[in-house]
Write a protein that holds these residues in place. Structure first.
Motif, mmCIF file in Angstrom:
data_model
loop_
_atom_site.group_PDB
_atom_site.id
_atom_site.type_symbol
_atom_site.label_atom_id
_atom_site.label_comp_id
_atom_site.label_asym_id
_atom_site.label_seq_id
_atom_site.Cartn_x
_atom_site.Cartn_y
_atom_site.Cartn_z
ATOM 1 N N MET A 1 0.839 -1.191 0.000
ATOM 2 C CA MET A 1 0.000 0.000 0.000
ATOM 3 C C MET A 1 0.875 1.242 0.000
ATOM 4 N N ARG A 2 0.397 2.280 -0.660
ATOM 5 C CA ARG A 2 1.115 3.543 -0.673
ATOM 6 C C ARG A 2 0.198 4.658 -0.221
ATOM 7 N N SER A 3 0.779 5.633 0.488
ATOM 8 C CA SER A 3 -0.010 6.768 0.957
ATOM 9 C C SER A 3 -0.025 7.869 -0.086
ATOM 10 N N LEU A 4 -1.088 8.636 -0.098
ATOM 11 C CA LEU A 4 -1.219 9.724 -1.036
ATOM 12 C C LEU A 4 -0.374 10.916 -0.626
ATOM 13 N N PRO A 5 0.335 11.516 -1.592
ATOM 14 C CA PRO A 5 1.024 12.774 -1.289
ATOM 15 C C PRO A 5 -0.013 13.850 -1.009
ATOM 16 N N ALA A 6 0.376 14.865 -0.257
ATOM 17 C CA ALA A 6 -0.571 15.887 0.179
ATOM 18 C C ALA A 6 -1.305 16.545 -0.988
ATOM 19 N N ALA A 7 -0.599 16.755 -2.096
ATOM 20 C CA ALA A 7 -1.211 17.442 -3.231
ATOM 21 C C ALA A 7 -2.258 16.603 -3.934
ATOM 22 N N LEU A 8 -2.329 15.308 -3.599
ATOM 23 C CA LEU A 8 -3.250 14.427 -4.298
ATOM 24 C C LEU A 8 -4.323 13.846 -3.392
ATOM 25 N N LEU A 9 -4.552 14.457 -2.235
ATOM 26 C CA LEU A 9 -5.589 13.947 -1.353
ATOM 27 C C LEU A 9 -6.932 13.934 -2.051
ATOM 28 N N LEU A 10 -7.662 12.849 -1.903
ATOM 29 C CA LEU A 10 -8.947 12.708 -2.570
ATOM 30 C C LEU A 10 -10.035 13.510 -1.882
ATOM 31 N N PRO A 11 -10.878 14.177 -2.638
ATOM 32 C CA PRO A 11 -11.977 14.918 -2.029
ATOM 33 C C PRO A 11 -13.067 14.013 -1.474
ATOM 34 N N THR A 12 -13.290 12.895 -2.109
ATOM 35 C CA THR A 12 -14.322 11.979 -1.626
ATOM 36 C C THR A 12 -14.199 10.651 -2.339
ATOM 37 N N LEU A 13 -14.877 9.650 -1.824
ATOM 38 C CA LEU A 13 -14.940 8.335 -2.446
ATOM 39 C C LEU A 13 -16.127 8.333 -3.390
ATOM 40 N N LEU A 14 -15.882 8.040 -4.659
ATOM 41 C CA LEU A 14 -16.971 8.112 -5.626
ATOM 42 C C LEU A 14 -17.921 6.933 -5.509
ATOM 43 N N LEU A 15 -17.353 5.769 -5.434
ATOM 44 C CA LEU A 15 -18.171 4.567 -5.349
ATOM 45 C C LEU A 15 -17.560 3.619 -4.325
ATOM 46 N N SER A 16 -18.351 2.803 -3.691
ATOM 47 C CA SER A 16 -17.835 1.794 -2.784
ATOM 48 C C SER A 16 -18.657 0.529 -2.949
ATOM 49 N N THR A 17 -18.316 -0.516 -2.218
ATOM 50 C CA THR A 17 -18.992 -1.788 -2.370
ATOM 51 C C THR A 17 -20.507 -1.599 -2.288
ATOM 52 N N GLY A 18 -21.197 -2.157 -3.282
ATOM 53 C CA GLY A 18 -22.648 -2.057 -3.297
ATOM 54 C C GLY A 18 -23.167 -0.807 -3.966
ATOM 55 N N LEU A 19 -22.251 0.068 -4.406
ATOM 56 C CA LEU A 19 -22.696 1.315 -5.022
ATOM 57 C C LEU A 19 -22.206 1.432 -6.453
ATOM 58 N N LEU A 20 -21.996 0.296 -7.099
ATOM 59 C CA LEU A 20 -21.468 0.317 -8.456
ATOM 60 C C LEU A 20 -22.594 0.407 -9.484
ATOM 61 N N SER A 21 -23.551 1.252 -9.239
ATOM 62 C CA SER A 21 -24.649 1.414 -10.177
ATOM 63 C C SER A 21 -24.319 2.519 -11.151
ATOM 64 N N GLN A 111 0.203 11.372 -12.154
ATOM 65 C CA GLN A 111 0.645 11.023 -10.804
ATOM 66 C C GLN A 111 -0.285 9.976 -10.185
ATOM 67 N N TRP A 112 -1.577 10.140 -10.445
ATOM 68 C CA TRP A 112 -2.536 9.132 -9.958
ATOM 69 C C TRP A 112 -2.262 7.780 -10.593
ATOM 70 N N ILE A 113 -2.006 7.776 -11.902
ATOM 71 C CA ILE A 113 -1.734 6.520 -12.603
ATOM 72 C C ILE A 113 -0.518 5.834 -11.995
#
Length: 274
Positions: A1-21, A111-113
């Protein structure tokens, strides 16, 4: 696992288990400004990328990009034809639906890739993949029936009396979203864009798409469109995903939702999608 650099912190989780609609979002009106500032984190668990995570890259294609400086020291993902360059040869010409400031997203996405690749997570990307004469292109009649307002190469067209005089929805799409938009009097049609196999439909030359990326192509049927990546089908052609593939071989291919849920010896179902 790798941690996100500060400049790339995610604003929110788009989808999670059970929400792949599937979700449907209209394409924004041309020329919106793209913000690339880092946003505050919502969920602290998003700071670490895991192998069960997935990254979704949506339609980073030449026809949606503004003019971009040529980078002679960097090998492009796909060849850049001479006609795609400005007369001085120093810039890639902006696309038919180029978005202001869109060139600013390329480095952050790269950078995300890199982060998701080195973390062993999966990466997905979509391509708008239209045949010539697609239903989303605004013709506004024919040269004979509407000579004053006919658009041989398409245009930004809205409901009658709003954007284009005498807009008549010629050849409008018959998918559910387009039909509902027509009923609500907010259907839009566009300039020709992302035509299959042409430069405008390809990933931006400096986007670091790699062979492991799972690509879906959408809007490949003449009479149907899809603003959502969930309406796409897995590319039959492998890397660099830029040619071939038409409705005849894309119909029946796995959908994005099924790819996200797929599990085998090489991949596990995606639990969080960014």
């Amino acid at each position: 696992m790798r941690s996100l650099p500060a400049a790339l912190l995610l604003p929110t989780l788009l989808l999670s288990t059970g929400l792949l609609s599937p979700t449907v979002a209209y394409r924004p009106h041309p020329q919106p400004t793209v913000g690339v500032e880092a946003l505050s984190i919502v969920d602290s668990s998003c700071q670490t990328i895991q192998p069960s995570d997935g990254l979704l890259i949506i339609d980073v294609q030449n026809d949606f990009m503004e003019s971009t400086p040529l980078q002679p020291d960097k090998k492009p993902l796909n060849p850049i034809p001479p006609e795609a360059l400005t007369p001085d040869g120093k810039h890639i010409i902006g696309g038919s639906l180029g978005v202001t400031n869109s060139s600013q997203i390329i480095n952050p996405i790269n950078q995300w890739i890199d982060l998701f690749t080195t973390s062993g997570a999966r990466i997905f990307a979509s391509l708008d993949w239209h045949p010539k004469g697609h239903c989303s292109y605004c013709r506004n009649g024919t040269a004979k029936s509407n000579p004053k307002y006919y658009h041989p190469h398409g245009a930004v067209c809205g409901p009658e009396g709003k954007d284009t005089p005498d807009f008549n929805f010629t050849g409008r799409c018959d998918d559910d979203v387009a039909v509902q938009a027509f009923k609500k009097d907010n259907l839009m049609q566009w300039p020709d864009h992302c035509v299959q196999n042409q430069f405008g439909s390809k990933f931006h030359p400096y986007l670091n798409i790699n062979p492991s990326v799972e690509v879906v192509k959408k809007g490949y049927q003449s009479e149907k469109d899809s603003y959502s990546a969930f309406g796409g089908s897995q590319s039959v052609q492998g890397f660099p995903f830029d040619v071939k593939d038409s409705a005849s071989n894309l119909i029946g291919q796995p959908s994005l939702a099924s790819l996200l849920e797929a599990q085998d010896s090489k991949a596990q179902g995606v639990k969080r999608l960014f």
